[in-house]
Design a protein around this motif. Structure first.
Motif: not given
Length: 488
Positions: A30, A41, A48, A52-53, A55, A80, A127
């Motif tokens: 990142s 992203r 957004r 990320d974790e 998601i 992802f 990410s």
């Protein structure tokens, strides 16, 4: 006192850490986004605002059809939905029976050969949640397992007698270099020979039961950050092995070295908890920091592939290893997600921490883990090992204490054993009444010492005057009658 042999040397890179290969989809850490003019992203809309974790956690709740649909919406979501942990969770949850391992959890679940897996350029996605597992799966272990400081090195001995173990070594880690080399399983077992005899048999690998042949395919071709680890407690019966001293057990496959023969959990007979395991795993597989169950000691015999161990003693006045966090009752242990992540972030500090012990246990060697010691172990090559937990006399009191005072943490007993502590006491009373009496006396003294410390905290030491408290001031006391009050 036996002679301590020299520590073997293992090859290592002198030119620094090996370079990490490029992520297969081009994903970057990142931090790279700070210099980027745009990011993939931006295409995920309202999502957004989510880390990320989170998601990835949401994606783990979906079925395969939903994952494939979401992955088709944009490159970011494609990346992802390619995360291996998402498909591993789905695979395990679905209890897939008939499968062919195809190199990744996603390809295996969808039964996709490599030629059917597209490579999409996601190089403008930044990410840590996606890049970190890939990075951890490819770091070189060499810098962490070589150049062990002399003060940290686990002692290496040719062999030990029972008396030498009890008098000097029961509380210390050590490696024995000779006894295992006499075992038939050491001489005969390789992954190949096990496959030829037991390839269709199912063995426990963490949360799944796989045919050994499928697990061997996984061992040979995976890129997991934390590779699946075969850890089977029923291998002796599954493989029809005879276990015992060779002069008493015809066709014995293996037996504990002389110094580990005494095991007081044996008084429980067929009611004893799980205590022996077959361990098989690829390079980088292993176990994160933990203590062995029920305050037992353990030995771990390596048949194929060297293992790196790092260990720490524990105690009321000792902190857990760096990067490890423990609840007040020590029932819950929190540490980094993987062994590689711990090595990256905490190994240097751990190596400087007083009490740290490190060593490499090679093929045909056996390592002793004393009761209560924290330990992390990682395989440096594809590995086969056998381990067993036991209770020597030096730790009989600790086992009684654990079974009695931490009943909610006792593990490994069959469901029909409703009172492990009392069963153990009854077995010891019948077989070793004198040792039991001595251990219970030590346990009572320990309990009285705890109560005395608590009384001193609450009431102050005997003969000490109560501190004067100004009128209207605050007093950290529990009333004037001197009664004990339970403090939450």
């Amino acid at each position: 006192m036996p002679d301590i042999t020299t520590l073997p040397s293992y090859p290592h890179e002198d030119d620094g850490v090996e370079a990490i290969p490029t992520h297969p989809l081009g994903v970057k850490p990142s931090g790279n986004a700070l210099l980027a003019s745009w990011t993939l992203r931006d295409a995920i809309g309202t999502f957004r605002v989510l880390p990320d974790e989170l998601i990835l956690s949401l994606l783990e709740e979906l079925d395969s059809a939903s994952l494939l649909c979401i992955g088709r919406t944009c490159k970011a979501f494609y990346a992802f939905t390619r995360a291996e942990e998402v498909w591993k969770a789905l695979f395990i949850r679905s209890s897939v029976e008939d499968f062919t391992w195809r190199g990744t959890w996603r390809s295996t679940y969808l039964n996709l050969p490599p030629t059917k897996v597209p490579t999409i350029d996601c190089s403008h996605l930044y990410s840590d949640a996606l890049y970190r597992p890939f990075n951890c799966a490819h770091i070189s272990l060499d810098p962490y397992v070589t150049k062990i400081p002399l003060r940290n090195q686990i002692p290496r001995l040719a062999d030990l007698s029972k008396d030498e173990f009890h008098s000097t070594w029961a509380d210390r880690p050590f490696i024995l270099t000779d006894p295992v080399k006499e075992w038939p399983v050491y001489k005969n077992w390789t992954v190949g020979t096990l496959l030829s005899r037991y390839g269709q048999g199912k063995f426990r690998a963490e949360a799944v039961d796989w045919p050994l042949r499928a697990y061997a395919d996984y061992m040979a071709d995976n890129a997991d950050e934390s590779p699946l680890y075969l850890f089977d407690r029923s291998f002796v019966s599954k493989m029809g092995l005879a276990v015992g001293q060779p002069d008493q057990t015809p066709n014995a496959a293996y037996w504990p070295p002389a110094c580990f023969v005494e095991d007081f959990f044996s008084v429980l007979g067929d009611k004893r908890p799980d205590h022996q395991w077959l361990i098989v795993g690829p390079e980088r597989s292993g176990s994160k920091f933990h203590k062995d169950p029920n305050a037992t000691s353990a030995w771990n015999a390596v048949l194929r592939g060297p293992k790196y161990w790092i260990m720490f003693p524990s105690g009321e006045k000792r902190d857990p290893p760096p990067g490890v966090f423990v609840s007040d009752d020590q029932s819950e242990v929190t540490s980094p997600l993987s062994i590689a992540e711990w090595l990256l972030n905490f190994h240097a500090e751990a190596r400087r921490t007083p009490g740290c012990m490190e060593g490499i246990c090679g093929e045909g060697e056996i390592l002793h883990v004393p009761s209560g010691w924290w330990h992390l172990v990682v395989n440096l090559e594809p590995s086969i090992a056998i381990t067993q937990n036991f209770i020597p006399r030096a730790h009989l009191t600790a086992a009684l204490d654990f079974l009695s005072n931490k009943a909610d943490q006792v593990s490994g007993f069959q469901k029909d054993v409703v009172n492990p502590y009392q069963n153990f006491v009854d077995g010891m009373q019948a077989a070793y009444p004198d040792l039991l009496e001595r251990a219970q006396h030590d346990l009572q003294k320990k309990a009285e010492g705890r109560k005395q410390k608590w009384d001193e905290i609450v009431h102050g030491k005997a003969g000490e005057a109560e501190p004067a408290v100004p009128e209207g001031g605050f007093s950290f006391g529990f009333g004037d009658d001197g009664s004990d009050v339970e403090v939450p």
